[in-house]
Design a protein around this motif. Structure first.
Motif, PDB file in Angstrom:
ATOM      1  N   SER A 105       1.108  -2.259  16.001  1.00 18.24           N
ATOM      2  CA  SER A 105       0.714  -1.559  14.790  1.00 18.24           C
ATOM      3  C   SER A 105       1.791  -1.778  13.741  1.00 18.24           C
ATOM      4  N   TYR A 107       2.231  -1.882   9.031  1.00 19.25           N
ATOM      5  CA  TYR A 107       1.690  -1.614   7.706  1.00 19.25           C
ATOM      6  C   TYR A 107       0.365  -2.339   7.504  1.00 19.25           C
ATOM      7  N   ASN A 108      -0.500  -1.749   6.722  1.00 12.72           N
ATOM      8  CA  ASN A 108      -1.805  -2.327   6.430  1.00 12.72           C
ATOM      9  C   ASN A 108      -1.633  -3.560   5.546  1.00 12.72           C
ATOM     10  N   ASP A 109      -1.330  -4.687   6.198  1.00 11.02           N
ATOM     11  CA  ASP A 109      -1.035  -5.931   5.502  1.00 11.02           C
ATOM     12  C   ASP A 109      -1.557  -7.090   6.345  1.00 11.02           C
ATOM     13  N   GLN A 110      -2.441  -7.896   5.787  1.00 13.12           N
ATOM     14  CA  GLN A 110      -3.068  -8.978   6.542  1.00 13.12           C
ATOM     15  C   GLN A 110      -2.067 -10.038   6.985  1.00 13.12           C
ATOM     16  N   GLU A 113      -0.450  -8.885  10.262  1.00 11.57           N
ATOM     17  CA  GLU A 113      -1.367  -9.020  11.391  1.00 11.57           C
ATOM     18  C   GLU A 113      -1.568 -10.489  11.769  1.00 11.57           C
ATOM     19  N   LYS A 133      -3.792  -1.705  11.839  1.00  7.65           N
ATOM     20  CA  LYS A 133      -3.135  -1.606  10.533  1.00  7.65           C
ATOM     21  C   LYS A 133      -3.005  -0.124  10.196  1.00  7.65           C
ATOM     22  N   THR A 135      -0.658   2.436   7.420  1.00  6.91           N
ATOM     23  CA  THR A 135       0.385   2.706   6.447  1.00  6.91           C
ATOM     24  C   THR A 135       0.936   4.098   6.731  1.00  6.91           C
TER      25      THR A 135
END
Length: 182
Positions: A105, A107-110, A113, A133, A135
């Motif tokens: 897991s 930060y919401n960042d492509q 990932e 993802k 934040t």
């Protein structure tokens, strides 16, 4: 072992800061490095730079891997979530060394990932590890998690305070290198 080198001042720039007052997009550069973990070498692709500092392996990752080997009874046969996975190197090590059921897991960042997927494939973890993802400060996207262990390494380099919310009975291990060692 290459250690992350950075300017600590870069961690604390104000939102929207840039050298000329404008934001510019750059294409991402990567560096492929072989890193020696206890008993295993992993090939890890690292960002040349990432605004969220998810780009390099930090010193605490290696120290935490050593500590987990010495305390393997704490993680064996557990379902684990690693928060702040960055490159995914620690999770990949734990999957290979312990066959740990682990989810990454960050930060919401492509880009983060995609890089974890790349590193899984480069180290023959196919299919790649599951990833969430998230934040920090936002509600966690899984309402009823079934992990019984949360781990984290070198995640305490953030300037914003976030409340820690526990869901159910979880064991949490956080290992940080510490500012006095820098």
């Amino acid at each position: 072992m290459d250690i992350a080198l950075f300017s600590p001042a870069s961690l604390f720039a104000a939102d929207g800061d840039s050298s000329d007052g404008e934001t510019t997009e750059t294409s991402q550069n990567f560096v492929e490095r072989n890193h020696q973990f206890p008993g295993i070498e992993l090939q890890i692709r690292e960002f040349g730079f990432h605004q969220l500092n998810a780009n390099l392996l930090w010193p605490g990752t290696f120290a935490f891997a050593d500590w987990l080997l010495q305390h393997r009874y704490l993680i064996e046969r557990r379902r684990c979530l690693e928060i702040g996975s960055g490159t995914g190197a620690l999770a990949i090590f734990l999957k290979k060394e312990f066959n740990l059921d682990i989810t990454t897991s960050d930060y919401n960042d492509q880009e983060i990932e995609d890089n974890i997927v790349h590193n899984c494939i480069a180290n023959k973890i196919i299919p790649s590890l599951p990833h969430i993802k998230h934040t920090w400060g936002d509600e966690f996207p899984i309402s009823e998690p079934d992990w019984d262990l949360i781990i984290a390494s070198d995640i305490l380099l953030c300037k914003y305070p976030f409340p820690i919310r526990f869901i159910g009975k979880l064991y949490i291990y956080i290992f940080t290198f510490g500012f006095s060692q820098m």
